[in-house]
Design a protein around this motif. Structure first.
Motif, mmCIF file in Angstrom:
data_model
loop_
_atom_site.group_PDB
_atom_site.id
_atom_site.type_symbol
_atom_site.label_atom_id
_atom_site.label_comp_id
_atom_site.label_asym_id
_atom_site.label_seq_id
_atom_site.Cartn_x
_atom_site.Cartn_y
_atom_site.Cartn_z
ATOM 1 N N ILE A 24 0.837 -1.205 0.000
ATOM 2 C CA ILE A 24 0.000 0.000 0.000
ATOM 3 C C ILE A 24 0.870 1.251 0.000
ATOM 4 N N PHE A 25 1.939 1.226 0.766
ATOM 5 C CA PHE A 25 2.873 2.342 0.847
ATOM 6 C C PHE A 25 3.476 2.648 -0.531
ATOM 7 N N LEU A 26 3.948 1.624 -1.231
ATOM 8 C CA LEU A 26 4.574 1.826 -2.537
ATOM 9 C C LEU A 26 3.576 2.304 -3.576
ATOM 10 N N VAL A 27 2.376 1.744 -3.570
ATOM 11 C CA VAL A 27 1.366 2.178 -4.539
ATOM 12 C C VAL A 27 0.928 3.611 -4.242
ATOM 13 N N ASP A 28 0.805 3.953 -2.963
ATOM 14 C CA ASP A 28 0.459 5.323 -2.605
ATOM 15 C C ASP A 28 1.532 6.300 -3.072
ATOM 16 N N MET A 29 2.797 5.908 -2.933
ATOM 17 C CA MET A 29 3.873 6.774 -3.430
ATOM 18 C C MET A 29 3.795 6.921 -4.950
ATOM 19 N N GLY A 30 3.506 5.820 -5.639
ATOM 20 C CA GLY A 30 3.378 5.885 -7.096
ATOM 21 C C GLY A 30 2.224 6.775 -7.526
ATOM 22 N N GLN A 81 -6.551 -1.979 -11.611
ATOM 23 C CA GLN A 81 -5.133 -1.648 -11.764
ATOM 24 C C GLN A 81 -4.481 -1.333 -10.425
ATOM 25 N N VAL A 82 -5.212 -0.655 -9.553
ATOM 26 C CA VAL A 82 -4.652 -0.312 -8.242
ATOM 27 C C VAL A 82 -4.443 -1.580 -7.407
ATOM 28 N N ILE A 83 -5.417 -2.479 -7.414
ATOM 29 C CA ILE A 83 -5.282 -3.720 -6.646
ATOM 30 C C ILE A 83 -4.164 -4.578 -7.232
ATOM 31 N N SER A 84 -4.045 -4.615 -8.557
ATOM 32 C CA SER A 84 -2.940 -5.354 -9.183
ATOM 33 C C SER A 84 -1.596 -4.764 -8.804
ATOM 34 N N ALA A 85 -1.537 -3.432 -8.741
ATOM 35 C CA ALA A 85 -0.291 -2.771 -8.351
ATOM 36 C C ALA A 85 0.059 -3.084 -6.897
ATOM 37 N N VAL A 86 -0.937 -3.123 -6.013
ATOM 38 C CA VAL A 86 -0.681 -3.471 -4.620
ATOM 39 C C VAL A 86 -0.180 -4.908 -4.524
#
Length: 149
Positions: free
Chosen positions: A34-40, A121-126
């Motif tokens: 979650i941290f990495l996706v939020d940064m992205g 896409q967001v869930i896949s990125a997480v």
């Protein structure tokens, strides 16, 4: 005196949830994902709007506090003055970058940006970030096991 069956009684053979290695690894992976996706998403927000989500004065204040804390930390670790200044500056820059991108990600999510990109896409990125974080954590723990400090 503890009475059996009360809330305060503990089974000495039971294991805490956070002592379970599966739960620890999964919770760290979820948080890092979650941290990495939020940064992205924050970087996406910053580059699409071409402005910082925080005022420059706040970013400078964050940099200054972390710079001083980093410099003092590195001096206490035995580095010379110049090296501790450089280390503090790198720590301040890194933390400021992470904090600004996290705030940008939160603003992007609260502004309805996730529905624009799509939840899939967001869930896949997480999920991908969780896998990458576990691989990185295991590689780091293996690397640090071989070095005794």
């Amino acid at each position: 005196m503890k009475v059996p069956g009360t809330i305060n009684s503990r089974n000495p053979n039971s294991q805490s949830v956070f002592e379970n290695s599966f739960v620890k690894t999964l919770s760290i992976a979820v948080l890092m994902g979650i941290f990495l996706v939020d940064m992205g998403l924050g970087l996406f927000e910053i580059f699409s709007t071409k402005e910082s989500p925080l005022p420059t004065a706040v970013v400078l204040l964050i940099f200054a506090v972390i710079f001083i804390a980093g410099m003092v930390f590195y001096e206490k670790q035995g580095l010379d003055t110049l090296s501790s200044l450089v280390g503090g500056a790198l720590a301040g820059f890194g933390f400021s970058f992470v904090f600004v991108s996290l705030v940008g990600g939160v603003q992007f999510a609260l502004g309805g940006g996730i529905s624009t990109i799509g939840w899939d896409q967001v869930i896949s990125a997480v999920a991908a970030s969780m896998i990458a974080s576990v691989v990185i954590l295991k590689a780091l723990s293996y690397k640090l096991q071989n070095h005794l400090y």
